[in-house]
Design a protein around this motif. Structure first.
Motif, PDB file in Angstrom:
ATOM      1  N   ASP A   1     -35.814   6.172  11.570  1.00  0.00           N
ATOM      2  CA  ASP A   1     -36.691   5.378  10.720  1.00  0.00           C
ATOM      3  C   ASP A   1     -37.428   4.335  11.556  1.00  0.00           C
ATOM      4  O   ASP A   1     -36.810   3.617  12.354  1.00  0.00           O
ATOM      5  CB  ASP A   1     -35.851   4.675   9.650  1.00  0.00           C
ATOM      6  N   PRO A   2     -38.786   4.234  11.429  1.00  0.00           N
ATOM      7  CA  PRO A   2     -39.557   3.329  12.293  1.00  0.00           C
ATOM      8  C   PRO A   2     -39.094   1.886  12.222  1.00  0.00           C
ATOM      9  O   PRO A   2     -39.039   1.205  13.247  1.00  0.00           O
ATOM     10  CB  PRO A   2     -40.987   3.497  11.766  1.00  0.00           C
ATOM     11  N   VAL A   3     -38.786   1.405  11.023  1.00  0.00           N
ATOM     12  CA  VAL A   3     -38.361   0.002  10.899  1.00  0.00           C
ATOM     13  C   VAL A   3     -37.043  -0.223  11.619  1.00  0.00           C
ATOM     14  O   VAL A   3     -36.883  -1.162  12.413  1.00  0.00           O
ATOM     15  CB  VAL A   3     -38.254  -0.390   9.406  1.00  0.00           C
ATOM     16  N   GLU A   4     -36.072   0.633  11.336  1.00  0.00           N
ATOM     17  CA  GLU A   4     -34.777   0.497  12.000  1.00  0.00           C
ATOM     18  C   GLU A   4     -34.895   0.760  13.504  1.00  0.00           C
ATOM     19  O   GLU A   4     -34.239   0.083  14.317  1.00  0.00           O
ATOM     20  CB  GLU A   4     -33.777   1.457  11.373  1.00  0.00           C
ATOM     21  N   GLY A   5     -35.717   1.758  13.867  1.00  0.00           N
ATOM     22  CA  GLY A   5     -35.876   2.079  15.290  1.00  0.00           C
ATOM     23  C   GLY A   5     -36.461   0.926  16.073  1.00  0.00           C
ATOM     24  O   GLY A   5     -36.016   0.613  17.184  1.00  0.00           O
TER      25      GLY A   5
ATOM     26  N   THR B   1     -35.698  -3.483  19.944  1.00  0.00           N
ATOM     27  CA  THR B   1     -35.796  -4.895  20.331  1.00  0.00           C
ATOM     28  C   THR B   1     -34.430  -5.454  20.708  1.00  0.00           C
ATOM     29  O   THR B   1     -34.275  -6.170  21.706  1.00  0.00           O
ATOM     30  CB  THR B   1     -36.398  -5.709  19.176  1.00  0.00           C
ATOM     31  N   SER B   2     -33.411  -5.105  19.943  1.00  0.00           N
ATOM     32  CA  SER B   2     -32.058  -5.597  20.221  1.00  0.00           C
ATOM     33  C   SER B   2     -31.533  -5.048  21.538  1.00  0.00           C
ATOM     34  O   SER B   2     -30.868  -5.764  22.306  1.00  0.00           O
ATOM     35  CB  SER B   2     -31.128  -5.213  19.068  1.00  0.00           C
TER      36      SER B   2
ATOM     37  N   THR C   1     -41.008   2.529  27.401  1.00  0.00           N
ATOM     38  CA  THR C   1     -42.204   2.989  26.692  1.00  0.00           C
ATOM     39  C   THR C   1     -41.884   3.059  25.201  1.00  0.00           C
ATOM     40  O   THR C   1     -40.741   3.310  24.800  1.00  0.00           O
ATOM     41  CB  THR C   1     -42.645   4.375  27.187  1.00  0.00           C
ATOM     42  N   THR C   2     -42.904   2.827  24.372  1.00  0.00           N
ATOM     43  CA  THR C   2     -42.692   2.840  22.924  1.00  0.00           C
ATOM     44  C   THR C   2     -44.025   3.004  22.214  1.00  0.00           C
ATOM     45  O   THR C   2     -45.102   2.828  22.813  1.00  0.00           O
ATOM     46  CB  THR C   2     -42.016   1.536  22.466  1.00  0.00           C
ATOM     47  N   HIS C   3     -43.957   3.329  20.911  1.00  0.00           N
ATOM     48  CA  HIS C   3     -45.132   3.363  20.043  1.00  0.00           C
ATOM     49  C   HIS C   3     -45.096   2.242  19.009  1.00  0.00           C
ATOM     50  O   HIS C   3     -46.043   2.070  18.251  1.00  0.00           O
ATOM     51  CB  HIS C   3     -45.203   4.705  19.297  1.00  0.00           C
ATOM     52  N   TYR C   4     -44.003   1.494  18.968  1.00  0.00           N
ATOM     53  CA  TYR C   4     -43.809   0.520  17.905  1.00  0.00           C
ATOM     54  C   TYR C   4     -44.665  -0.727  18.129  1.00  0.00           C
ATOM     55  O   TYR C   4     -44.628  -1.350  19.196  1.00  0.00           O
ATOM     56  CB  TYR C   4     -42.336   0.112  17.797  1.00  0.00           C
ATOM     57  N   ALA C   5     -45.426  -1.118  17.071  1.00  0.00           N
ATOM     58  CA  ALA C   5     -46.211  -2.349  17.141  1.00  0.00           C
ATOM     59  C   ALA C   5     -45.301  -3.567  17.214  1.00  0.00           C
ATOM     60  O   ALA C   5     -45.665  -4.594  17.784  1.00  0.00           O
ATOM     61  CB  ALA C   5     -47.133  -2.444  15.931  1.00  0.00           C
ATOM     62  N   GLU C   6     -44.086  -3.469  16.617  1.00  0.00           N
ATOM     63  CA  GLU C   6     -43.168  -4.594  16.655  1.00  0.00           C
ATOM     64  C   GLU C   6     -42.783  -4.958  18.088  1.00  0.00           C
ATOM     65  O   GLU C   6     -42.612  -6.143  18.412  1.00  0.00           O
ATOM     66  CB  GLU C   6     -41.897  -4.276  15.830  1.00  0.00           C
ATOM     67  N   LEU C   7     -42.659  -3.955  18.945  1.00  0.00           N
ATOM     68  CA  LEU C   7     -42.317  -4.234  20.347  1.00  0.00           C
ATOM     69  C   LEU C   7     -43.500  -4.843  21.089  1.00  0.00           C
ATOM     70  O   LEU C   7     -43.319  -5.631  22.024  1.00  0.00           O
ATOM     71  CB  LEU C   7     -41.852  -2.956  21.042  1.00  0.00           C
ATOM     72  N   LYS C   8     -44.724  -4.492  20.692  1.00  0.00           N
ATOM     73  CA  LYS C   8     -45.904  -5.132  21.291  1.00  0.00           C
ATOM     74  C   LYS C   8     -45.881  -6.630  20.972  1.00  0.00           C
ATOM     75  O   LYS C   8     -46.107  -7.475  21.851  1.00  0.00           O
ATOM     76  CB  LYS C   8     -47.189  -4.503  20.766  1.00  0.00           C
ATOM     77  N   ALA C   9     -45.621  -6.934  19.676  1.00  0.00           N
ATOM     78  CA  ALA C   9     -45.553  -8.342  19.279  1.00  0.00           C
ATOM     79  C   ALA C   9     -44.400  -9.055  19.974  1.00  0.00           C
ATOM     80  O   ALA C   9     -44.523 -10.217  20.384  1.00  0.00           O
ATOM     81  CB  ALA C   9     -45.406  -8.429  17.755  1.00  0.00           C
TER      82      ALA C   9
END
Length: 791
Positions: free
Chosen positions: A422-426, A431-432, A447-455
């Motif tokens: 799941d993108p949210v959980e992933g 991040t953790s 490497t990642t596609h998640y915008a949360e990791l960019k932020a």
């Protein structure tokens, strides 16, 4: 090396690099060492390995590679020989081949003996043994044949064998050509069976030819008979052949004992040669990869300039700049699929492992790499059917092991962190994981596609965004890594370019949250600013390069002009010296003639003598005035010259004042200082009033200092002096001449008895300032003077 470590190295494709290295080796021992090569964890050891490879690289560039082709593993035969065993001819030839290879390597190094390297200790430990090498090659021809000259006894035995064989063949040749026996023979030939000479006899005539039967044909129609007449000769050959075998065995035993006595030195030399083979293989691989020597540290700092993945086709690979561990310890790389994110991770890990193995890396000069105790990688699809694990589970299992091992001396590389769930959980889990690894002190690239990791990377000190550039216009990745810029997914732009309906794309954009949209807009603006700054930077770099080239060209031209000016000055000085010497000789000749005329004062001087004297004077004047007339540039004079005008003599480049003007106006008499001279108007330039005032002001502002120094004479008269006085005066005279930059001087010693001339010339022969000397020619004083050319 444990299985888990091998797994990480395999994920980064180190095994493929070691396979390429193995192909560059020439010996089996070096190939085995290449396959078993492991990265080192100690900085000084890694620096030593890299310096050895770099030294080999430099030697190869200047002298080519040494040949290790004949280097084989001969340790077992040598140990057996040293224990008293007897080696066969093949084993001895391989030992000789190894000795030849060792000698070739040593000879190759002797060609570059003037260059000191870190490889010298290994080269110096290689012991050559030309004696044993030549002895083996001199005794053994092939693996099956011993040379006749291996020993005098062997040569004598083989001569006897040839003689006995000849006698046997001659007897059989008479038999096969005899009309009586020909009707009994199947073929008129002589052959051998069991090493004995026989003839083929028809089976039905067996009783007609007395002798021993040794064999028969498969059909039974032919029997091979050894006639009684040659039995004795064949017996002699067999006895000699047995003696030959015994002598060969004795030679082999002797050669084996000799080889065994040198076993330790040969084995150790082979080991050092194999190590050199591996080092030069590393250098050869580095040359093919266009690699260079990186700066190493143990602080976890990486700064790769124009790094290239070594396993990608050199024609297709794109060089990129990568930093990590300098002002940030974690690099989060984002961007579209197939954009080069995984290649960037592998490049970081693989180049680190290559350097730790002592291999040069494909980067530009000034690049830096760090030594790590562990390089831990989770790259690629780790799904395991046997363990019934999903892709996400397999990745998590591997990451858990990495987190258990990682510490402050670890480099951690994570591909598609948090993907497969799941993108949210992933995103939260990713991040953790990064936070935990950072607390353990590791250097991380993920490497990642998640915008949360960019932020996360934007908001967290020590974490930096990176993106793999993508050209939306062409839908092609550029594979360049951009540090400090988060990547965009570009999904909407790519879909629109591929032909998806605009309404579908617009509907998707409306479904994206406003927060996410604003974030993408910020990223877009950052991207535009970056491109603009890069264009400006490229333009500045081009201007700087052009300015640098122009400066280098100007400096080069200036140096050439100064060099040419110095050459002209030296040439002019030499010509002036020759001119002075020639004029002096002519003046001496004229003075002698005047003396003769004075002696003839009571006699009548003929007109011919007067004319000759005047002609010689004119010739001397022309020779003594080498200045050539130069045409005035700028056309005619602005007006006719008048008495009192200030003019400039073009040929002498000196100011003068007009004293007298001829009636036709073509010639004038001018005064330059205390000298009056007549010259053509064409040789004059009129000096304007403005130029005169300017020159006057310059003279009033100029403060000059005069230093009076007597110019060194170019002639020394020694007549009437003793040899010792003359030599002392010659030394003083030559010193003054050398300091005055004279190139030629004249020493007058007179003709007389020749004692003074001989003493002067003997001294000139040893004087350090004298290049060569000669007697004067006609007009210079002939044998009464010596002309010396100075260095």
């Amino acid at each position: 090396m444990d299985q888990q470590t091998k797994h990480h190295f395999h994920a980064l494709e180190l095994d493929k690099i070691l396979h390429l290295l193995k192909q560059e080796t020439a010996s089996d021992a070096a190939a085995d060492m290449a396959e078993q090569l492991c990265p080192l964890e100690d900085l000084s050891s890694v620096q030593r390995l890299l310096q050895e490879t770099w030294d080999a690289y430099g030697l190869m560039a200047k002298f080519g590679s040494p040949a290790f082709g004949g280097l084989h593993d001969v340790a077992n035969p040598l140990r057996r020989a040293s224990s008293g065993g007897v080696l066969n001819m093949g084993e001895l030839l391989r030992i000789a081949g190894v000795l030849r290879c060792l000698r070739a390597v040593s000879d190759w190094r002797s060609k570059s003996a003037g260059i000191k390297t870190t490889l010298d200790d290994r080269f110096n430990c290689i012991v050559t043994n030309k004696y044993l090498e030549e002895k083996i090659y001199g005794a053994i021809a092939t693996e099956e044949e011993m040379n006749d000259n291996a020993s005098p006894a062997l040569a004598a035995i083989r001569r006897k064998i040839r003689a006995a064989s000849t006698r046997a063949r001659e007897k059989l040749d008479k038999m096969v050509h005899s009309p009586y026996y020909q009707k009994f023979l199947q073929d008129p030939i002589v052959t051998q069976r069991s090493g004995r000479y026989v003839v083929p006899v028809k089976a039905e005539f067996r009783g007609e030819v007395s002798g021993l039967v040794h064999d028969s044909s498969s059909s039974g129609a032919t029997v091979f008979v050894e006639p009684m007449a040659v039995v004795e000769a064949n017996n002699e050959v067999r006895v000699l052949q047995n003696d030959e075998k015994n002598e060969i065995d004795r030679i082999l035993q002797e050669l084996s004992a000799e080889a065994g006595s040198f076993a330790d030195s040969i084995i150790h030399s082979c080991q050092y040669a194999a190590e050199l083979d591996l080092i030069f293989a590393k250098a050869s691989l580095g040359y093919k990869m266009k690699a260079t020597l990186p700066e190493m540290n143990d602080c976890g700092e990486l700064d790769l300039k124009h790094a290239r993945h070594p396993l990608i086709d050199p024609k297709k690979v794109v060089a990129t700049d990568i930093r990590l561990g300098t002002d940030f310890d974690t690099l989060v790389i984002t961007g579209p699929n197939t954009g080069g994110k995984t290649v960037t991770l592998k490049t970081i890990g693989l180049l680190t492992l290559m350097a730790e193995c002592g291999l040069l890396v494909p980067v530009s000069d000034g690049s830096r790499l760090s030594v790590f105790d562990r390089v831990l990688a989770d790259i690629g699809d780790e799904q395991s059917i046997e363990q019934n694990l999903s892709t996400f589970s397999a990745h998590m299992t591997n990451i858990i092991r990495i987190m258990q091992e990682a510490d402050g001396k670890s480099l951690v590389l994570l591909d598609e962190l948090g993907a497969g769930t799941d993108p949210v959980e992933g995103a939260a889990l990713a991040t953790s994981i990064l936070e935990q690894l950072r607390q353990q002190g590791a250097r991380i690239a993920a490497t990642t596609h998640y915008a949360e990791l960019k932020a996360y990377a934007l908001d967290t000190p020590g974490v930096q965004n990176g993106s793999c550039e993508f050209d939306v216009a062409t839908l092609q990745p550029t594979y360049r890594l951009l540090i400090g810029v988060p990547g965009r997914s570009n999904a909407f732009a790519i879909s629109r370019r591929l032909g998806m309906k605009a309404s579908v794309v617009e509907n998707a954009q409306q479904l994206v949250s406003q927060e996410n949209t604003r974030f993408e807009d910020v990223v877009s603006k950052l991207e535009e600013s970056r491109r603009s700054l890069e264009d400006e930077r490229a333009e500045v770099q081009r201007d700087l390069l052009e300015a640098k080239k122009a400066l280098e060209s100007a400096e080069k031209e200036k140096a050439e002009l100064e060099e040419n000016a110095q050459k002209e000055m030296d040439r002019a000085r030499e010509q002036a010296s020759l001119l002075v010497s020639r004029t002096r000789g002519q003046s001496d000749l004229l003075l002698n003639e005047l003396e003769e005329l004075k002696k003839q004062k009571n006699k009548q001087i003929t007109a011919e003598q007067k004319a000759k004297l005047n002609a010689d004077l004119r010739k001397m004047e022309e020779t003594a005035d080498p200045v050539q007339k130069r045409r005035r540039r700028g056309g005619q004079l602005p007006r006719p010259l008048r008495v009192g005008d200030t003019v400039r003599l073009v040929d002498l480049d000196r100011p003068a004042s007009v004293v007298e003007v001829s009636a036709d106006g073509k010639h004038v008499v001018v005064q330059a200082g205390v000298i009056k001279t007549k010259t053509d108007v064409e040789n004059l330039q009129l000096v304007s009033d403005a130029e005169k005032r300017k020159a006057e002001r310059r003279r009033t502002r100029t403060v000059s200092h005069r230093f009076s120094s007597a110019a060194a004479p170019s002639e020394l008269d020694l007549r009437g002096q003793t040899a010792d006085e003359a030599i002392a005066n010659v030394d003083l005279f030559l010193d003054h001449a050398a300091r005055s930059n004279l190139t030629q001087v004249t020493i007058i010693h007179g003709k007389g008895t020749g004692v003074l001339r001989k003493a002067v010339q003997e001294h000139l022969k040893r004087h350090p300032n004298v290049k060569r000397y000669r007697l004067g020619t006609y007009g210079e004083g002939e044998s009464g003077v010596t002309i010396a050319e100075l260095k």
